[in-house]
Design a protein around this motif. Structure first.
Motif, PDB file in Angstrom:
ATOM      1  N   LYS A 160      -3.484   7.233  -2.278  1.00  0.00           N
ATOM      2  CA  LYS A 160      -3.232   5.809  -2.053  1.00  0.00           C
ATOM      3  C   LYS A 160      -3.192   5.025  -3.364  1.00  0.00           C
ATOM      4  O   LYS A 160      -4.024   5.197  -4.242  1.00  0.00           O
ATOM      5  CB  LYS A 160      -4.319   5.228  -1.140  1.00  0.00           C
ATOM      6  N   PHE A 186       1.586   5.363  -0.548  1.00  0.00           N
ATOM      7  CA  PHE A 186       0.979   6.687  -0.474  1.00  0.00           C
ATOM      8  C   PHE A 186       1.945   7.705  -1.087  1.00  0.00           C
ATOM      9  O   PHE A 186       3.089   7.832  -0.633  1.00  0.00           O
ATOM     10  CB  PHE A 186       0.680   7.061   0.975  1.00  0.00           C
ATOM     11  N   LEU A 236       0.866  -1.177   0.000  1.00  0.00           N
ATOM     12  CA  LEU A 236       0.000   0.000   0.000  1.00  0.00           C
ATOM     13  C   LEU A 236       0.902   1.227   0.000  1.00  0.00           C
ATOM     14  O   LEU A 236       1.586   1.498   0.980  1.00  0.00           O
ATOM     15  CB  LEU A 236      -0.903  -0.020   1.231  1.00  0.00           C
ATOM     16  N   ASN A 263       0.012  11.616  -0.159  1.00  0.00           N
ATOM     17  CA  ASN A 263      -1.201  11.200   0.551  1.00  0.00           C
ATOM     18  C   ASN A 263      -2.269  10.594  -0.357  1.00  0.00           C
ATOM     19  O   ASN A 263      -3.404  10.381   0.061  1.00  0.00           O
ATOM     20  CB  ASN A 263      -1.804  12.344   1.361  1.00  0.00           C
ATOM     21  N   GLY A 285      -0.898   7.632   8.492  1.00  0.00           N
ATOM     22  CA  GLY A 285      -1.559   6.347   8.552  1.00  0.00           C
ATOM     23  C   GLY A 285      -1.629   5.740   9.931  1.00  0.00           C
ATOM     24  O   GLY A 285      -2.073   4.599  10.091  1.00  0.00           O
TER      25      GLY A 285
END
Length: 285
Positions: free
Chosen positions: A59, A54, A52, A57, A222
């Motif tokens: 995703k 980022f 995952l 910011n 996160g």
């Protein structure tokens, strides 16, 4: 220009060949990629599992075989899920050191901090093969590997242009104040993590209420401030465990924990093993 507090200080490669390859699995002390940025261009390829990612910011979910490109100056972090991934961090100035000309003209947009890459996907065979050749050259090295690296990197840039993956950022991207605030918070934590860190302290740094601070901090990193601080302490402990110069109690206190049993509990939560077990395998990382 990004706030310097979040700029990664670690050099990538040698001064005369600024390219660095990283193989990252669950035993790597920086398995989860903390929020940072750098002037170099970065390529990330997932070998197994899911990552995952980022970017400023936003995703992106990367599965096995997928590739991401991180342009200069982009704030980025990543959370792996049973993942193994590779990274190459390189200064693209390496490709235009011959001076000005048409080739340098193609590279200049990639050297600016405002330019983005269409970040996700395996791409056409051209791009996939160029990235594979670059990873292979850097992971294996050997005779004349620098020439292989330069050739693969040039092919990669060509394929990025050919596939239309280079684009200018939208004018309404988030800017300024939020980045400066999160940078100030992370910088304060980096400086003070060995001491007692409270939400009150962080609220004073950010000049915002505790409730809003927690929501704001989670949006960018996160995690909650407490979880972020504990993870940072564990990462610093990993570095000390790898050196083998201090006992576990000394390391716990040096990294901001005031109780050894709590340190071991938090360490196992993030690393899946005890500090003692981690120390036993640290020499192979």
């Amino acid at each position: 220009m990004r706030n310097s507090h979040l700029k990664e200080a670690e050099p990538h490669g040698a001064p005369d060949f600024p390219v660095q390859y990283y193989w990252v699995d669950s035993e790597h002390p920086r398995y989860e990629m903390a929020l940072h940025w750098h002037h170099e261009f970065e390529i990330i390829r997932v070998k197994k599992g899911t990552l995952l990612l980022f970017l400023d910011n936003e995703k992106y979910v990367l599965d096995e075989g997928e590739i991401a490109f991180v342009a200069a100056g982009v704030l980025h972090r990543a959370i792996p899920y049973r993942a193994i991934y590779e990274c190459v961090v390189m200064d693209l100035n390496l490709l235009c050191r011959h001076g000005s000309g048409r080739v340098t003209g193609y590279l200049l947009p990639l050297l600016g901090e405002g330019v983005c890459i269409a970040q996700r996907g395996t791409g056409e065979d051209c791009l996939r093969e160029a990235v594979g050749a670059l990873m292979e050259a850097l992971s294996g090295e050997g005779s004349f590997f620098e020439l292989k690296v330069l050739s693969a990197a040039t092919d990669m840039v060509y394929c990025l242009y050919r596939e239309g993956r280079i684009r200018l950022p939208e004018k309404n991207l988030p800017t300024g104040k939020s980045r400066a605030t999160i940078a100030a918070l992370v910088a304060w934590i980096e400086k003070n993590y060995t001491e007692k860190c409270t939400l009150s302290d962080l609220s004073a740094v950010a000049n915002m209420g505790e409730k809003y601070l927690c929501r704001f901090f989670r949006e960018y990193t996160g995690s909650t401030p407490v979880a972020y601080i504990n993870r940072l302490r564990v990462e610093r402990a990993c570095m000390k465990l790898g050196k083998g110069e201090e006992n576990i109690t000394e390391i716990a206190f040096a990294c901001g924990f005031n109780d050894t049993s709590y340190f071991c509990k938090i360490f196992k939560r993030y690393k899946g093993m005890s500090p003692r077990a981690y120390r036993a395998v640290a020499h192979v990382i």
